[in-house]
Design a protein around this motif. Structure first.
Motif, PDB file in Angstrom:
ATOM      1  N   GLN A   1      14.366  29.310  -5.173  1.00  0.00           N
ATOM      2  CA  GLN A   1      15.303  29.337  -4.051  1.00  0.00           C
ATOM      3  C   GLN A   1      14.575  29.133  -2.733  1.00  0.00           C
ATOM      4  N   HIS A   2      15.292  28.547  -1.802  1.00  0.00           N
ATOM      5  CA  HIS A   2      14.759  28.311  -0.464  1.00  0.00           C
ATOM      6  C   HIS A   2      14.956  29.559   0.377  1.00  0.00           C
ATOM      7  N   GLY A   3      14.058  29.768   1.320  1.00  0.00           N
ATOM      8  CA  GLY A   3      14.216  30.869   2.248  1.00  0.00           C
ATOM      9  C   GLY A   3      15.274  30.544   3.282  1.00  0.00           C
ATOM     10  N   LYS A   4      15.605  31.539   4.107  1.00  0.00           N
ATOM     11  CA  LYS A   4      16.634  31.315   5.128  1.00  0.00           C
ATOM     12  C   LYS A   4      16.164  30.318   6.177  1.00  0.00           C
TER      13      LYS A   4
ATOM     14  N   ALA B   1      14.572  27.618   5.636  1.00  0.00           N
ATOM     15  CA  ALA B   1      14.550  26.260   5.099  1.00  0.00           C
ATOM     16  C   ALA B   1      15.801  25.471   5.485  1.00  0.00           C
ATOM     17  N   ASP B   2      16.869  26.151   5.879  1.00  0.00           N
ATOM     18  CA  ASP B   2      18.103  25.458   6.254  1.00  0.00           C
ATOM     19  C   ASP B   2      17.938  24.660   7.543  1.00  0.00           C
TER      20      ASP B   2
ATOM     21  N   SER C   1      16.288  16.334   5.793  1.00  0.00           N
ATOM     22  CA  SER C   1      15.295  16.540   4.752  1.00  0.00           C
ATOM     23  C   SER C   1      15.802  16.142   3.376  1.00  0.00           C
TER      24      SER C   1
ATOM     25  N   ALA D   1      18.660  17.336   1.688  1.00  0.00           N
ATOM     26  CA  ALA D   1      19.267  18.393   0.888  1.00  0.00           C
ATOM     27  C   ALA D   1      20.596  17.941   0.291  1.00  0.00           C
TER      28      ALA D   1
ATOM     29  N   THR E   1      20.677  16.534  -3.528  1.00  0.00           N
ATOM     30  CA  THR E   1      20.322  17.330  -4.695  1.00  0.00           C
ATOM     31  C   THR E   1      21.409  17.239  -5.743  1.00  0.00           C
TER      32      THR E   1
ATOM     33  N   ALA F   1      22.386  26.434  -3.630  1.00  0.00           N
ATOM     34  CA  ALA F   1      22.161  27.783  -3.122  1.00  0.00           C
ATOM     35  C   ALA F   1      23.133  28.767  -3.761  1.00  0.00           C
TER      36      ALA F   1
END
Length: 127
Positions: free
Chosen positions: A24-27, A29-30, A37, A39, A42, A50
């Protein structure tokens, strides 16, 4: 047999949780997603991954907690079985044993006696 199955499930859930948390991406990363980027390209879409990973992590965590409670139950049952096989309780055993004689009560031979004052150097007093 059942305890072995619960242990295997517990270990698989633990490994699954580690993998999912690392995926999972961190907060923070949004912020990179808004600058292109990629997203939205995906498999689950821009927000789908998410929510899917978060929900799946929650399900694995719930199963992990349930198996933890199951393992605690098995441990309690095993300790109760060991108590009923006739082994004495350690606290009761300690009270029943006679108190061991202290070192000062046992006569020492001449070779075991501590050195006299002349054999041991004295540290100088500090002022």
């Amino acid at each position: 047999m059942l305890e072995t199955v619960v242990i295997v499930i517990h270990l698989l859930m633990a490994l699954g949780l580690v993998v999912l948390v690392l995926l999972q991406h961190g907060k923070g990363a949004d912020a990179g997603a808004s600058f292109g980027s990629g997203a939205s390209g995906t498999v689950f879409g821009s927000q789908g991954s998410a929510t899917f990973l978060s929900r799946f992590t929650g399900v694995l965590a719930a199963i992990f907690f349930i198996t933890s409670l199951g393992l605690a139950y098995f441990a309690k049952e095993k300790s109760d079985m060991l108590r009923h096989v006739g082994l004495p309780d350690p606290a009761v055993m300690e009270q029943k044993q006679e108190k061991a004689p202290a070192a000062s009560d046992v006569p020492a031979s001449q070779a075991q006696k501590p050195a006299g004052n002349g054999d041991v150097p004295v540290a100088p007093e500090q002022k």
